[in-house]
Design an enzyme around this catalytic site. Structure first.
Site, PDB file in Angstrom:
ATOM      1  N   ASP A  72      96.695  74.284  67.022  1.00 25.74           N
ATOM      2  CA  ASP A  72      95.405  73.859  67.548  1.00 25.74           C
ATOM      3  C   ASP A  72      94.777  74.925  68.430  1.00 25.74           C
ATOM      4  O   ASP A  72      95.395  75.946  68.711  1.00 25.74           O
ATOM      5  CB  ASP A  72      95.571  72.545  68.346  1.00 25.74           C
ATOM      6  N   ASP A 141     101.050  60.134  74.501  1.00 22.31           N
ATOM      7  CA  ASP A 141     100.494  59.069  73.670  1.00 22.31           C
ATOM      8  C   ASP A 141     100.954  59.195  72.225  1.00 22.31           C
ATOM      9  O   ASP A 141     100.367  58.611  71.322  1.00 22.31           O
ATOM     10  CB  ASP A 141      98.954  59.066  73.743  1.00 22.31           C
ATOM     11  N   HIS A 143     100.896  61.708  70.205  1.00 18.59           N
ATOM     12  CA  HIS A 143     100.124  62.514  69.255  1.00 18.59           C
ATOM     13  C   HIS A 143     100.864  63.796  68.906  1.00 18.59           C
ATOM     14  O   HIS A 143     101.643  64.306  69.700  1.00 18.59           O
ATOM     15  CB  HIS A 143      98.721  62.850  69.796  1.00 18.59           C
ATOM     16  N   GLU A 148      95.040  62.648  67.968  1.00 14.65           N
ATOM     17  CA  GLU A 148      95.061  61.573  68.955  1.00 14.65           C
ATOM     18  C   GLU A 148      95.248  60.221  68.269  1.00 14.65           C
ATOM     19  O   GLU A 148      95.039  60.097  67.060  1.00 14.65           O
ATOM     20  CB  GLU A 148      93.748  61.574  69.732  1.00 14.65           C
TER      21      GLU A 148
END
Lengths: 304, 409
Positions: A72, A141, A143, A148
């Protein structure tokens, strides 16, 4: 999948780096058949990279024929900004090893046409023959990369809006000011990670415990995108004790016992890097192995 | 190896680098005579290092900068007017091999004819292996100085600034100053000087240093306010420190912006305790200088300094027949080691006093005295006792094999 549990983040980083080194060396990459590696950013990977740099400096691994793809990159952050993922990767890894610049692929968060940039990235991955090993971490979370909660489990490289929790988590790199954290990022998709031939996740810390539990003990779910590793034929998670805090005791015991069984009944020398077993160990040379009779416990030695 | 993305890229590795006021484990990359950003090199130019230099764990620092040196290897910038190019040539090369990659050739108080003959040859000139250390422009010390504090300068050459700018023009030629001078040393109390300083700076753009002066603190402060930004060889040739009127030395305790100060750390010109006191008062202003004269690197003997005879004897230099120190014969590398020892300054502070601070004083700290991206690749590699091991100027290594110079005698 394999779950390798180690005492602390240091041991996790060491195991991971050692594994990557052995995988590259066993693969024997050449110019025509390079080793394609997917790489993450983050604080645990920093220590993995430190070990890889150390292996390189000692001549124990070469990156000459390794091609890398990063997961990313922030949108709109200049490449020269110290918090850009380009700067991170250069600072911690690229500047110290013999990776060739033309073999390094990063997403360009400043491209004029972000969608075209994402497509270019996917095309490049295909062009080099797909990713052999994708390293990654997970967010609190659950991810993977910036996929996400709510990301399609078949998603490809694309622009994502960062979840609030992610922005908060990253603020510490921007002087604690959430307003300075970029809100958009380019990320490989969940599908892109699934397409890799092997996935290795590095998960450390108590704050990741809930995510780890959701991802391996519950169903495959787009709210915990890492859960797709359950569907991957060649997935490994290396974690520390703290990250197991929300797992059932039974789960933790099971995965720890696998390693013990392997040591005792099979022996390290008979286990391939990715877990394949060539034959079983025998402590007594005059044992009945040759007769084809196996001890009952060894029948469940395969864990993929 | 050269290509559309520029020439050969050299990487210094296995070293600690003086960067952002710290010594850090890092690399330095050089291309086409400049220090480059490795991230841009890697991601934009898609290049890796072509040549790698193993620094064996040593310190990589900017090359030393000497802003006060009258000569060396037998040559003297004020005296060798007929062979001034030869003087600059050989001194530049000799200094380079000592780790000094840039310097200000200094003239002592002289008659106008001398300035007319030499100043145009002491102007800025890029450094290279072929030509030696970079010449940053002349340091013109005198003749607008105090007769009571002339040191080894010749009395008959001294003059006042009663004529204002015209006095400077008559002595040096304002154009010549503009083109060739880095800075000039004057005594603030000399007639007309306090008014002249700001006008001189405005007319020529050069920097002004206070030195060879009996100025009171009030006069020195006014000179500072008028634009003076440097003190020439602090403690030497100036009114000694007095508690009620600390003179030029008192500027180290001034409010607001304080000047840089040259200081000679041969242990002879200034007592080590005095160096420590100055450093503690104003560590950021310390500029190590050699004030070396022609005898530097020459054996014991009698030599000419300006228009005077001096006696070199085991590291000390006196005006022949007196106890007046004529100049020094120390190298800047030795000054750095002594400074660290005298003051307890850190390695970073000692190195910066011979690199960053002189560059800041001259206003060239974006390209000299630093290892920032875009700066000139004037680099030295030192061991941890601060001995210079290797020298690079404009990105190329200077060695005894490729830098050939001679002594005048």
């Amino acid at each position: 999948m394999r779950l390798i549990i180690r005492d602390d983040p240091k041991a996790v980083a060491y195991y991971t780096a050692n594994y990557v080194r052995q995988r590259i060396n066993e693969f024997k990459p050449t110019r025509k058949r390079p080793f394609v590696l997917g790489l993450p950013t983050g604080s645990t990977p920093v220590e993995v990279y430190w070990h890889l740099v150390d292996y390189y400096k000692r001549g124990e691994v070469s990156f000459r024929h390794v091609i890398t793809f990063s997961m990313d990159e922030y949108v709109g952050l200049p490449r020269s900004h110290p918090e850009s993922y380009c700067a991170f990767m250069h600072r911690h890894l690229y500047d110290h090893i013999n990776l060739r610049p033309e073999n390094v692929h990063m997403l360009d968060g400043n491209a004029d046409d972000l969608a075209a940039e994402c497509q270019r990235y996917e095309d490049k991955i295909k062009e080099v023959g797909g990713i052999e090993l994708f390293l990654g971490g997970i967010g609190p979370d659950g991810h993977i990369a910036f996929n996400e909660p709510g990301s399609s489990l078949e998603s490809v490289t694309r622009v994502k809006t960062l979840a609030y929790e992610t922005v908060l988590a990253n603020a510490r790199f921007f002087g604690g000011d959430v307003n300075k954290v970029p809100k958009l990022a380019l990320t490989v998709g969940v599908g892109t990670v699934r397409a890799a031939r092997e996935v290795l996740l590095i998960i450390t810390g108590a704050h990741k415990a809930v995510a780890l539990a959701k991802c391996i003990e519950e169903g495959v779910n787009h709210m915990w995108t890492v859960s797709v590793v359950q569907l991957h034929p060649s997935a490994m998670i290396v974690c520390d004790e703290d990250a197991t805090l929300e797992l059932h005791v039974k789960t933790v015991r099971y995965f720890k016992s696998i390693e013990q069984v392997q040591e005792q009944l099979i022996g390290r020398q008979h286990i391939g890097l990715k877990g394949s077993i060539s034959k079983l160990a025998s402590s007594d040379p005059a044992d009945s192995f040759g007769s084809g009779v196996l001890p009952p416990a060894a029948a469940t030695a395969s864990k993929d | 190896m050269a290509s559309a993305t520029g020439g050969v890229i050299t990487q210094f590795y296995n070293c600690v680098v003086l960067k952002n006021h710290k010594l850090v484990d890092d690399y330095v990359y050089v291309q086409d005579g400049k220090i480059i950003d490795p991230a841009k090199m890697f991601f934009d130019s898609r290049r890796a290092a072509d040549v790698r230099i193993d620094c064996q764990g040593g310190i990589v620092a900017p090359g030393y900068i000497d802003v006060q040196i009258n000569g060396a290897f037998g040559y003297d910038f004020s005296n060798d007017t007929d062979i001034i190019d030869e003087a600059v040539d050989n001194v530049s090369k000799g200094l380079l091999l000592q780790g000094c990659t840039a310097f200000c050739p200094t003239t002592v108080s002289s008659r106008p004819e001398v300035y007319a003959r030499v100043l145009d040859h002491l102007g800025p000139r890029a450094g290279s292996v072929e030509r030696g250390a970079e010449v940053l422009g002349a340091h013109i010390e005198g003749p607008f100085i105090s007769p009571q504090k002339k040191g080894a300068h010749e009395l008959a050459t001294l003059r006042t600034a009663a004529g204002g700018l015209a006095a400077f023009d008559e002595c040096y030629g304002l154009d010549r100053l503009r083109q060739n001078a880095a800075y000039v040393t004057v005594a603030p109390e000399v007639a007309g000087m306090l008014d002249a300083i700001p006008r001189l700076i405005e007319a020529t753009g050069i920097r002004v240093a206070a030195g060879h002066s009996n100025a009171t603190t009030a006069e020195a402060t006014q000179a500072l306010a008028g634009g003076a930004s440097m003190i020439t060889h602090l403690f030497n040739a100036m009114h000694p420190f007095h508690q009620r009127d600390p003179g030029v030395i008192g500027l180290l305790g001034a409010e607001g912006v304080r000047p840089f100060y040259g200081i000679i750390c041969d242990g002879v010109h200034v007592h080590p305790h005095s160096v420590m006191i100055a450093y503690r008062a104003h560590p950021d202003g310390a500029c190590l200088v050699t004030d070396a004269m022609a005898a530097q690197s020459l054996p014991n003997g009698v030599y000419k300094l300006g228009e005077m005879d001096v006696d070199v004897h085991d590291g000390n230099v006196y005006i022949q027949g007196t106890n007046t120190i004529a100049g020094a014969v120390i190298t800047l590398a030795e000054c750095v080691r002594n400074f660290a020892r005298f003051t307890g300054a850190s390695t970073v502070e000692a190195l910066e006093s011979a690199t960053l601070h002189p560059a800041q004083m001259l206003g060239i700290a974006s390209r000299k005295g630093v290892l920032s991206y875009g700066a000139d690749a004037d680099i030295i590699v030192l061991d941890h006792d601060l001995n210079v091991q290797r020298v690079f100027v404009a990105g190329k290594e200077a060695t005894r094999e490729n830098v050939i110079y001679k002594n005048k005698v």
